[in-house]
Design a protein around this motif. Structure first.
Motif, PDB file in Angstrom:
ATOM      1  N   ALA A  58       1.750  12.091  -9.730  1.00 49.89           N
ATOM      2  CA  ALA A  58       0.953  13.315  -9.615  1.00 49.89           C
ATOM      3  C   ALA A  58       1.840  14.550  -9.475  1.00 49.89           C
ATOM      4  O   ALA A  58       1.496  15.631  -9.972  1.00 49.89           O
ATOM      5  CB  ALA A  58      -0.002  13.208  -8.431  1.00 49.89           C
ATOM      6  N   ARG A  59       2.990  14.403  -8.819  1.00 48.84           N
ATOM      7  CA  ARG A  59       3.904  15.546  -8.698  1.00 48.84           C
ATOM      8  C   ARG A  59       4.463  15.947 -10.062  1.00 48.84           C
ATOM      9  O   ARG A  59       4.637  17.137 -10.349  1.00 48.84           O
ATOM     10  CB  ARG A  59       5.045  15.214  -7.729  1.00 48.84           C
ATOM     11  CG  ARG A  59       4.626  15.252  -6.262  1.00 48.84           C
ATOM     12  CD  ARG A  59       5.824  15.278  -5.336  1.00 48.84           C
ATOM     13  NE  ARG A  59       6.575  14.048  -5.341  1.00 48.84           N
ATOM     14  CZ  ARG A  59       6.337  13.009  -4.534  1.00 48.84           C
ATOM     15  NH1 ARG A  59       5.331  13.065  -3.656  1.00 48.84           N
ATOM     16  NH2 ARG A  59       7.084  11.925  -4.582  1.00 48.84           N
ATOM     17  N   VAL A  60       4.725  14.957 -10.904  1.00 46.67           N
ATOM     18  CA  VAL A  60       5.172  15.268 -12.263  1.00 46.67           C
ATOM     19  C   VAL A  60       4.065  16.014 -13.009  1.00 46.67           C
ATOM     20  O   VAL A  60       4.310  17.012 -13.705  1.00 46.67           O
ATOM     21  CB  VAL A  60       5.570  13.990 -13.026  1.00 46.67           C
ATOM     22  CG1 VAL A  60       5.983  14.328 -14.458  1.00 46.67           C
ATOM     23  CG2 VAL A  60       6.709  13.263 -12.324  1.00 46.67           C
ATOM     24  N   ARG A  95       0.834  -1.208   0.000  1.00 39.98           N
ATOM     25  CA  ARG A  95       0.000   0.000   0.000  1.00 39.98           C
ATOM     26  C   ARG A  95       0.867   1.255   0.000  1.00 39.98           C
ATOM     27  O   ARG A  95       0.550   2.244  -0.674  1.00 39.98           O
ATOM     28  CB  ARG A  95      -0.935  -0.016   1.212  1.00 39.98           C
ATOM     29  CG  ARG A  95      -2.025  -1.076   1.136  1.00 39.98           C
ATOM     30  CD  ARG A  95      -2.995  -0.970   2.290  1.00 39.98           C
ATOM     31  NE  ARG A  95      -3.947  -2.057   2.278  1.00 39.98           N
ATOM     32  CZ  ARG A  95      -5.036  -2.099   1.508  1.00 39.98           C
ATOM     33  NH1 ARG A  95      -5.287  -1.102   0.681  1.00 39.98           N
ATOM     34  NH2 ARG A  95      -5.845  -3.139   1.548  1.00 39.98           N
ATOM     35  N   SER A  96       1.958   1.211   0.745  1.00 39.35           N
ATOM     36  CA  SER A  96       2.866   2.362   0.774  1.00 39.35           C
ATOM     37  C   SER A  96       3.496   2.585  -0.591  1.00 39.35           C
ATOM     38  O   SER A  96       3.613   3.725  -1.060  1.00 39.35           O
ATOM     39  CB  SER A  96       3.951   2.138   1.831  1.00 39.35           C
ATOM     40  OG  SER A  96       3.393   2.056   3.128  1.00 39.35           O
ATOM     41  N   VAL A  97       3.908   1.491  -1.235  1.00 48.33           N
ATOM     42  CA  VAL A  97       4.508   1.600  -2.567  1.00 48.33           C
ATOM     43  C   VAL A  97       3.502   2.174  -3.556  1.00 48.33           C
ATOM     44  O   VAL A  97       3.832   3.071  -4.355  1.00 48.33           O
ATOM     45  CB  VAL A  97       5.006   0.215  -3.042  1.00 48.33           C
ATOM     46  CG1 VAL A  97       5.376   0.254  -4.526  1.00 48.33           C
ATOM     47  CG2 VAL A  97       6.203  -0.236  -2.216  1.00 48.33           C
ATOM     48  N   ARG A  98       2.270   1.695  -3.509  1.00 44.42           N
ATOM     49  CA  ARG A  98       1.243   2.177  -4.438  1.00 44.42           C
ATOM     50  C   ARG A  98       0.959   3.658  -4.218  1.00 44.42           C
ATOM     51  O   ARG A  98       0.892   4.443  -5.175  1.00 44.42           O
ATOM     52  CB  ARG A  98      -0.044   1.368  -4.261  1.00 44.42           C
ATOM     53  CG  ARG A  98      -1.174   1.817  -5.179  1.00 44.42           C
ATOM     54  CD  ARG A  98      -2.426   1.008  -4.979  1.00 44.42           C
ATOM     55  NE  ARG A  98      -2.983   1.201  -3.649  1.00 44.42           N
ATOM     56  CZ  ARG A  98      -4.102   0.618  -3.212  1.00 44.42           C
ATOM     57  NH1 ARG A  98      -4.743  -0.220  -4.003  1.00 44.42           N
ATOM     58  NH2 ARG A  98      -4.555   0.847  -2.009  1.00 44.42           N
ATOM     59  N   GLN A  99       0.792   4.065  -2.955  1.00 45.60           N
ATOM     60  CA  GLN A  99       0.487   5.454  -2.672  1.00 45.60           C
ATOM     61  C   GLN A  99       1.636   6.373  -3.077  1.00 45.60           C
ATOM     62  O   GLN A  99       1.419   7.468  -3.607  1.00 45.60           O
ATOM     63  CB  GLN A  99       0.170   5.611  -1.185  1.00 45.60           C
ATOM     64  CG  GLN A  99      -1.155   4.972  -0.789  1.00 45.60           C
ATOM     65  CD  GLN A  99      -1.344   4.881   0.716  1.00 45.60           C
ATOM     66  OE1 GLN A  99      -0.522   5.391   1.489  1.00 45.60           O
ATOM     67  NE2 GLN A  99      -2.418   4.230   1.141  1.00 45.60           N
ATOM     68  N   GLU A 100       2.862   5.922  -2.865  1.00 49.97           N
ATOM     69  CA  GLU A 100       4.013   6.731  -3.244  1.00 49.97           C
ATOM     70  C   GLU A 100       4.118   6.853  -4.763  1.00 49.97           C
ATOM     71  O   GLU A 100       4.470   7.917  -5.295  1.00 49.97           O
ATOM     72  CB  GLU A 100       5.295   6.136  -2.672  1.00 49.97           C
ATOM     73  CG  GLU A 100       6.573   6.877  -3.069  1.00 49.97           C
ATOM     74  CD  GLU A 100       6.597   8.343  -2.683  1.00 49.97           C
ATOM     75  OE1 GLU A 100       7.373   9.107  -3.303  1.00 49.97           O
ATOM     76  OE2 GLU A 100       5.829   8.751  -1.778  1.00 49.97           O
ATOM     77  N   ALA A 101       3.808   5.766  -5.485  1.00 50.58           N
ATOM     78  CA  ALA A 101       3.848   5.814  -6.950  1.00 50.58           C
ATOM     79  C   ALA A 101       2.826   6.809  -7.488  1.00 50.58           C
ATOM     80  O   ALA A 101       3.130   7.611  -8.393  1.00 50.58           O
ATOM     81  CB  ALA A 101       3.600   4.428  -7.527  1.00 50.58           C
TER      82      ALA A 101
END
Length: 347
Positions: free
Chosen positions: A278-280, A267-273
């Protein structure tokens, strides 16, 4: 599921009879999807356990829902072929139900506004640049087994067959013997490569995570402009989904069977991805508030995850190009202006 779908159809039938049916259909679809966020996830997780006649009844209703969306698209895009209208209708439906798979950060009225704008962007997608090919290439799991497989090849085959079986039948209903038989080895031989069935699932999910990390690394190494980075991320994710549809499907339906620590890691990996992508997007389009950028990327990933598993779409020879074009449209959704200044300033 039937009760929820019947309610949705009744509301869409009413919208279709309104004076401005095209806008009413899109608005109603979004409102229904937000009100019944549990329904798409219930379908994704549990439909394989339905009796065949009940599953068929659900699919008939889902198809009737897309018929309303196709009507709205045809009205706006009379130049499109029936196949193009069908593809865009399923993509639009995926956008509408995307909040079922993600946390909704925005107030519901604003979330509805963003989803409506995103669906309209999808409907306007230019598909003329997508080349037409006769059929999609075989996926890795479709390749025939050779007479001899070395240890590395056999391990990869076990992983591919396990991913396919977990996606089709669900993790609890697949045994080690089932996986071994599908991979052309005995059930006990699977334990030469993996400690347990749960360990095998963990390796599959880690493979997904590594592929996503590689995609971001490729973008960073290239020192691309934000616009070029978005193009690379979109095409890379779409191609990954087309090549490994079972890997993407597992991240939606089977991670709940991981040990708690492994599920938290995923879940952490997915949210960070999602946040990195989104930042890009926010860098390329500074007028987009960060929560809206994240919502658009979540919609895009939902479209890809569902499309590569949808037989109506996955048979398209130009699937990758179609989804890349739709992904570009989603990320180009016009900025939404609303009176939520505090929320919109959140990073």
């Amino acid at each position: 599921m039937l009760a929820g779908l019947d309610d949705a159809l009744a509301r869409l039938d009413s919208a279709a009879a309104s004076p401005n049916p095209d806008d009413a259909i899109i608005t109603t679809l979004v409102h229904v999807a937000l009100a019944q966020r549990g329904l798409p996830r219930l379908w994704q997780l549990e439909s394989r356990h339905l009796r065949e006649q009940d599953r068929a009844a659900v699919l008939v209703r889902a198809t009737r829902i897309t018929r309303h969306v196709r009507r709205a698209i045809r009205s706006r895009r009379p130049e499109l072929s029936a196949a193009e209208v069908d593809s865009l209708s399923w993509c639009a439906l995926s956008v509408a139900v995307s909040p079922a798979y993600h946390r909704v950060e925005l107030p519901l009225p604003m979330a509805a506004h963003v989803l409506r704008a995103t669906i309209r962007a999808v409907i306007t997608t230019d598909l003329s640049t997508a080349p037409t090919t006769a059929a999609r290439a075989e996926s890795k799991s479709d390749q025939p087994l050779g007479p001899e497989l070395d240890r590395g090849q056999r391990r990869e085959r076990i992983l591919a067959e396990a991913a396919r079986l977990f996606t089709v039948h669900g993790f609890p209903d697949v045994s080690i013997h089932d996986i071994g038989a599908a991979a052309g080895v005995t059930g006990p031989a699977v334990y030469h490569y993996f400690d347990s069935k749960a360990g095998l699932l963990d390796v599959i999910v880690r493979s997904h995570d590594a592929s996503i990390e590689d995609l971001f690394d490729e973008t960073a190494i290239g020192a691309l402009s934000p616009t070029a980075a978005l193009a690379t991320l979109t095409r890379g994710f779409v191609q990954f989904g087309a090549d490994e549809p079972d890997l993407l499907a597992i991240t939606v339906s089977e991670t709940r069977h991981l040990p708690a620590a492994a599920e938290h890691r995923y879940r952490s990996v997915r949210q960070e991805a999602i946040a990195r992508w989104a930042r890009v997007l926010s860098t390329a389009r500074p007028e987009l508030a960060p929560p809206i950028a994240r919502m658009l990327i979540r919609a895009l990933t939902t479209v890809v995850i569902e499309a590569v598993r949808n037989p109506r779409l996955s048979r398209r020879g130009d699937l990758v190009e179609v989804l890349v074009a739709v992904g570009h449209s989603i990320q180009s959704t016009p900025a939404v202006r609303a009176h939520y200044p505090t929320l919109l300033r959140q990073p």
